[in-house]
Design a protein around this motif. Structure first.
Motif, PDB file in Angstrom:
ATOM      1  N   UNK A  84       0.794  -1.223   0.000  1.00  0.00           N
ATOM      2  CA  UNK A  84       0.000   0.000   0.000  1.00  0.00           C
ATOM      3  C   UNK A  84       0.825   1.271   0.000  1.00  0.00           C
ATOM      4  N   UNK A  85       2.093   1.180  -0.330  1.00  0.00           N
ATOM      5  CA  UNK A  85       2.925   2.380  -0.395  1.00  0.00           C
ATOM      6  C   UNK A  85       2.478   3.233  -1.580  1.00  0.00           C
ATOM      7  N   UNK A  86       2.638   4.530  -1.444  1.00  0.00           N
ATOM      8  CA  UNK A  86       2.291   5.414  -2.548  1.00  0.00           C
ATOM      9  C   UNK A  86       3.400   5.364  -3.602  1.00  0.00           C
ATOM     10  N   UNK A  87       3.070   5.806  -4.794  1.00  0.00           N
ATOM     11  CA  UNK A  87       4.065   5.874  -5.865  1.00  0.00           C
ATOM     12  C   UNK A  87       5.177   6.847  -5.482  1.00  0.00           C
ATOM     13  N   UNK A  88       4.859   7.852  -4.658  1.00  0.00           N
ATOM     14  CA  UNK A  88       5.872   8.804  -4.197  1.00  0.00           C
ATOM     15  C   UNK A  88       6.879   8.101  -3.284  1.00  0.00           C
ATOM     16  N   UNK A  89       6.402   7.178  -2.438  1.00  0.00           N
ATOM     17  CA  UNK A  89       7.302   6.390  -1.583  1.00  0.00           C
ATOM     18  C   UNK A  89       8.237   5.542  -2.446  1.00  0.00           C
ATOM     19  N   UNK A  90       7.673   4.929  -3.476  1.00  0.00           N
ATOM     20  CA  UNK A  90       8.460   4.107  -4.392  1.00  0.00           C
ATOM     21  C   UNK A  90       9.511   4.957  -5.099  1.00  0.00           C
ATOM     22  N   UNK A  91       9.117   6.154  -5.544  1.00  0.00           N
ATOM     23  CA  UNK A  91      10.055   7.065  -6.205  1.00  0.00           C
ATOM     24  C   UNK A  91      11.184   7.452  -5.247  1.00  0.00           C
ATOM     25  N   UNK A  92      10.859   7.710  -3.991  1.00  0.00           N
ATOM     26  CA  UNK A  92      11.881   8.077  -3.006  1.00  0.00           C
ATOM     27  C   UNK A  92      12.923   6.963  -2.867  1.00  0.00           C
ATOM     28  N   UNK A  93      12.469   5.701  -2.872  1.00  0.00           N
ATOM     29  CA  UNK A  93      13.406   4.573  -2.808  1.00  0.00           C
ATOM     30  C   UNK A  93      14.263   4.498  -4.075  1.00  0.00           C
ATOM     31  N   UNK A  94      13.648   4.731  -5.237  1.00  0.00           N
ATOM     32  CA  UNK A  94      14.392   4.704  -6.488  1.00  0.00           C
ATOM     33  C   UNK A  94      15.452   5.808  -6.522  1.00  0.00           C
ATOM     34  N   UNK A  95      15.109   6.982  -6.021  1.00  0.00           N
ATOM     35  CA  UNK A  95      16.065   8.091  -5.977  1.00  0.00           C
ATOM     36  C   UNK A  95      17.220   7.743  -5.045  1.00  0.00           C
ATOM     37  N   UNK A  96      16.920   7.115  -3.915  1.00  0.00           N
ATOM     38  CA  UNK A  96      17.980   6.709  -2.977  1.00  0.00           C
ATOM     39  C   UNK A  96      18.967   5.760  -3.659  1.00  0.00           C
ATOM     40  N   UNK A  97      18.448   4.849  -4.482  1.00  0.00           N
ATOM     41  CA  UNK A  97      19.312   3.922  -5.218  1.00  0.00           C
ATOM     42  C   UNK A  97      20.107   4.679  -6.280  1.00  0.00           C
ATOM     43  N   UNK A 109      22.535  10.509 -11.962  1.00  0.00           N
ATOM     44  CA  UNK A 109      21.698  11.520 -11.317  1.00  0.00           C
ATOM     45  C   UNK A 109      22.633  12.564 -10.724  1.00  0.00           C
ATOM     46  N   UNK A 110      22.433  13.844 -11.094  1.00  0.00           N
ATOM     47  CA  UNK A 110      23.296  14.916 -10.616  1.00  0.00           C
ATOM     48  C   UNK A 110      22.695  15.676  -9.439  1.00  0.00           C
ATOM     49  N   UNK A 111      21.369  15.905  -9.495  1.00  0.00           N
ATOM     50  CA  UNK A 111      20.766  16.778  -8.486  1.00  0.00           C
ATOM     51  C   UNK A 111      19.289  16.457  -8.339  1.00  0.00           C
ATOM     52  N   UNK A 112      18.786  16.594  -7.112  1.00  0.00           N
ATOM     53  CA  UNK A 112      17.358  16.445  -6.818  1.00  0.00           C
ATOM     54  C   UNK A 112      16.899  17.785  -6.255  1.00  0.00           C
ATOM     55  N   UNK A 113      15.909  18.392  -6.902  1.00  0.00           N
ATOM     56  CA  UNK A 113      15.415  19.709  -6.497  1.00  0.00           C
ATOM     57  C   UNK A 113      13.941  19.586  -6.136  1.00  0.00           C
ATOM     58  N   UNK A 114      13.600  20.033  -4.944  1.00  0.00           N
ATOM     59  CA  UNK A 114      12.225  19.957  -4.459  1.00  0.00           C
ATOM     60  C   UNK A 114      11.556  21.324  -4.583  1.00  0.00           C
ATOM     61  N   UNK A 115      10.298  21.320  -4.996  1.00  0.00           N
ATOM     62  CA  UNK A 115       9.493  22.542  -5.047  1.00  0.00           C
ATOM     63  C   UNK A 115       8.204  22.277  -4.276  1.00  0.00           C
TER      64      UNK A 115
END
Length: 159
Positions: A84-97, A109-115
């Motif tokens: 039941x994880x959200x797709x955002x949770x899944x994306x966060x794990x993918x970014x960590x990898x 991956x060079x940079x992660x920018x949050x808005x």
């Protein structure tokens, strides 16, 4: 750093993925048209998917990158997997990898920018100019076994 992939790039000894908050400039004609993101100037849209868009951009030094713009509000509403994880949770794990990967055959991956204001996440990545893998496979119809090892299995499945 060479962002446009020709030959295999050497892994960087000091690979660190930057994180930051977005400073966005939009065109005056259309307030939804992204023009500048922090030090990156958007050049053109490369593609669009269910969760966002990918743009070609350049930084102040003239280096070209790909920027994936992801709509976080859409990902929060989409459930992924049995837990039941959200797709955002899944994306966060993918970014960590992706932050840990430093290999010449993987997109860097060079940079992660949050808005947080616009509910967007920007992934600044190495730009690959060879086109889409699916289009390449369609034009070739057949690949040698050695080349198949380089293509993700999901891409090889028939439609």
């Amino acid at each position: 750093r060479n962002s446009v992939r020709g030959a295999a790039r050497e892994p960087s000894e000091d690979h660190v993925v930057k994180e930051g908050t977005a400073q966005v400039t939009k065109t005056s004609k259309d307030s939804s048209q992204l023009k500048k993101l922090n030090q990156y100037t958007m050049q053109r849209m490369l593609g669009q998917g269910a969760y966002g868009q990918v743009f070609m951009a350049s930084d102040e030094r003239g280096e070209t990158v790909a920027i994936k713009v992801i709509n976080k509000s859409v990902l929060k509403r989409k459930s992924m997997g049995a837990r039941g994880a959200s797709a955002l949770d899944t994306l966060a794990r993918e970014i960590a990898v992706m932050k840990k990967i430093n290999h010449p055959h993987c997109v860097q991956l060079f940079e992660v920018i949050d808005d947080p204001k616009d509910e967007k996440l920007y992934l600044v990545m190495e730009l690959l100019t060879g086109g889409e893998v699916a289009a390449f496979l369609e034009s070739r119809h057949r690949l040698q076994p050695a080349a198949c090892r380089l293509v993700p299995p999901a891409t090889l499945r028939p439609p």
